[in-house]
Scaffold this motif. Sequence first.
Motif, PDB file in Angstrom:
ATOM      1  N   GLN A 235       6.924  -7.064 -16.176  1.00 31.55           N
ATOM      2  CA  GLN A 235       6.012  -6.939 -17.070  1.00 31.55           C
ATOM      3  C   GLN A 235       5.476  -8.341 -17.334  1.00 31.55           C
ATOM      4  O   GLN A 235       4.130  -8.508 -17.478  1.00 31.55           O
ATOM      5  CB  GLN A 235       6.442  -6.421 -18.303  1.00 31.55           C
ATOM      6  N   ALA A 236       6.178  -9.235 -17.274  1.00 32.03           N
ATOM      7  CA  ALA A 236       5.806 -10.519 -17.548  1.00 32.03           C
ATOM      8  C   ALA A 236       5.236 -11.314 -16.214  1.00 32.03           C
ATOM      9  O   ALA A 236       4.332 -12.233 -16.495  1.00 32.03           O
ATOM     10  CB  ALA A 236       6.769 -11.492 -18.298  1.00 32.03           C
ATOM     11  N   HIS A 237       5.762 -10.940 -15.215  1.00 35.74           N
ATOM     12  CA  HIS A 237       5.343 -11.441 -14.035  1.00 35.74           C
ATOM     13  C   HIS A 237       4.855 -10.257 -13.217  1.00 35.74           C
ATOM     14  O   HIS A 237       5.786  -9.873 -12.422  1.00 35.74           O
ATOM     15  CB  HIS A 237       6.485 -12.163 -13.330  1.00 35.74           C
ATOM     16  N   PRO A 238       3.647  -9.947 -12.962  1.00 31.99           N
ATOM     17  CA  PRO A 238       3.258  -8.844 -12.169  1.00 31.99           C
ATOM     18  C   PRO A 238       3.226  -9.315 -10.606  1.00 31.99           C
ATOM     19  O   PRO A 238       3.044 -10.424 -10.285  1.00 31.99           O
ATOM     20  CB  PRO A 238       1.846  -8.649 -12.586  1.00 31.99           C
ATOM     21  N   LEU A 239       3.761  -8.390  -9.904  1.00 34.51           N
ATOM     22  CA  LEU A 239       4.117  -8.598  -8.646  1.00 34.51           C
ATOM     23  C   LEU A 239       2.752  -7.953  -7.543  1.00 34.51           C
ATOM     24  O   LEU A 239       2.141  -6.854  -8.280  1.00 34.51           O
ATOM     25  CB  LEU A 239       5.225  -7.709  -7.880  1.00 34.51           C
ATOM     26  N   ARG A 240       2.527  -8.604  -6.654  1.00 36.85           N
ATOM     27  CA  ARG A 240       1.399  -8.281  -5.924  1.00 36.85           C
ATOM     28  C   ARG A 240       2.113  -7.469  -4.749  1.00 36.85           C
ATOM     29  O   ARG A 240       2.684  -8.197  -3.903  1.00 36.85           O
ATOM     30  CB  ARG A 240       0.537  -9.365  -5.238  1.00 36.85           C
TER      31      ARG A 240
ATOM     32  N   GLU B  40      -2.257  -4.324  -1.141  1.00 35.91           N
ATOM     33  CA  GLU B  40      -3.164  -5.230  -0.852  1.00 35.91           C
ATOM     34  C   GLU B  40      -3.658  -4.782   0.728  1.00 35.91           C
ATOM     35  O   GLU B  40      -4.661  -5.135   1.011  1.00 35.91           O
ATOM     36  CB  GLU B  40      -2.493  -6.583  -0.372  1.00 35.91           C
ATOM     37  N   GLU B  41      -2.860  -3.852   1.269  1.00 43.24           N
ATOM     38  CA  GLU B  41      -3.077  -3.605   2.780  1.00 43.24           C
ATOM     39  C   GLU B  41      -3.577  -1.925   2.517  1.00 43.24           C
ATOM     40  O   GLU B  41      -3.617  -1.388   3.490  1.00 43.24           O
ATOM     41  CB  GLU B  41      -1.856  -3.646   3.454  1.00 43.24           C
ATOM     42  N   SER B  42      -3.810  -1.523   1.623  1.00 44.98           N
ATOM     43  CA  SER B  42      -4.232  -0.147   1.252  1.00 44.98           C
ATOM     44  C   SER B  42      -5.624   0.207   2.135  1.00 44.98           C
ATOM     45  O   SER B  42      -5.960   1.219   2.591  1.00 44.98           O
ATOM     46  CB  SER B  42      -4.319   0.411  -0.057  1.00 44.98           C
ATOM     47  N   ASP B  43      -6.576  -0.889   2.090  1.00 48.68           N
ATOM     48  CA  ASP B  43      -7.720  -0.641   3.017  1.00 48.68           C
ATOM     49  C   ASP B  43      -7.630  -1.112   4.257  1.00 48.68           C
ATOM     50  O   ASP B  43      -7.759  -2.106   4.754  1.00 48.68           O
ATOM     51  CB  ASP B  43      -8.695  -1.763   2.119  1.00 48.68           C
ATOM     52  N   VAL B  44      -7.365   0.184   4.874  1.00 49.95           N
ATOM     53  CA  VAL B  44      -6.793  -0.022   6.398  1.00 49.95           C
ATOM     54  C   VAL B  44      -8.291  -0.455   7.068  1.00 49.95           C
ATOM     55  O   VAL B  44      -8.000  -1.411   8.196  1.00 49.95           O
ATOM     56  CB  VAL B  44      -6.515   1.369   7.009  1.00 49.95           C
TER      57      VAL B  44
END
Length: 146
Positions: free
Chosen positions: A120-125, A130-134
């Motif tokens: 919660q304090a450090h959101p992950l990417r 990020e790769e959902s837009d094929v």
Amino acid sequence: AAEQAADAEAAAGAAATVGGDDGCCADVAAGAVGQDMQMPYGDLEPFGREDTAQELTQASIHESDAMVDQLERAEVAEEKRAVFRALTRLRGAAITSFDGVARAHTGNVDEFARKYKWRQAHPLRHLANEESDVSRWAFPNDSKSL
């Protein structure tokens, strides 16, 4: 008998000197040091031999020394027992104290983990997000901007 009479006269002279004319201290002077006191059993023959008496005396000394040594060993054993018992109790108290500290620390860690969430304090990417837009990454030539 002549010696005893001479001693008695000397004692009387000493009493007169010590006690003066009234003779109040004559009893003290009669038992003065230097008088030959007769022992009541002086006419009896000696009993046993001197070397036997010496052996018995040495045996008595040896036994007395052994008793003192045994008492010392008993005292040392009692001191060791008392120290061991005290150290055992101290060890038990130290272990109990350490266990209490460890339990409290573990509780603090659990409480911190429940309250604070690192994600919660450090959101992950996430790569999947990020790769959902094929169309963007799979077909770069067709996309407008890379």
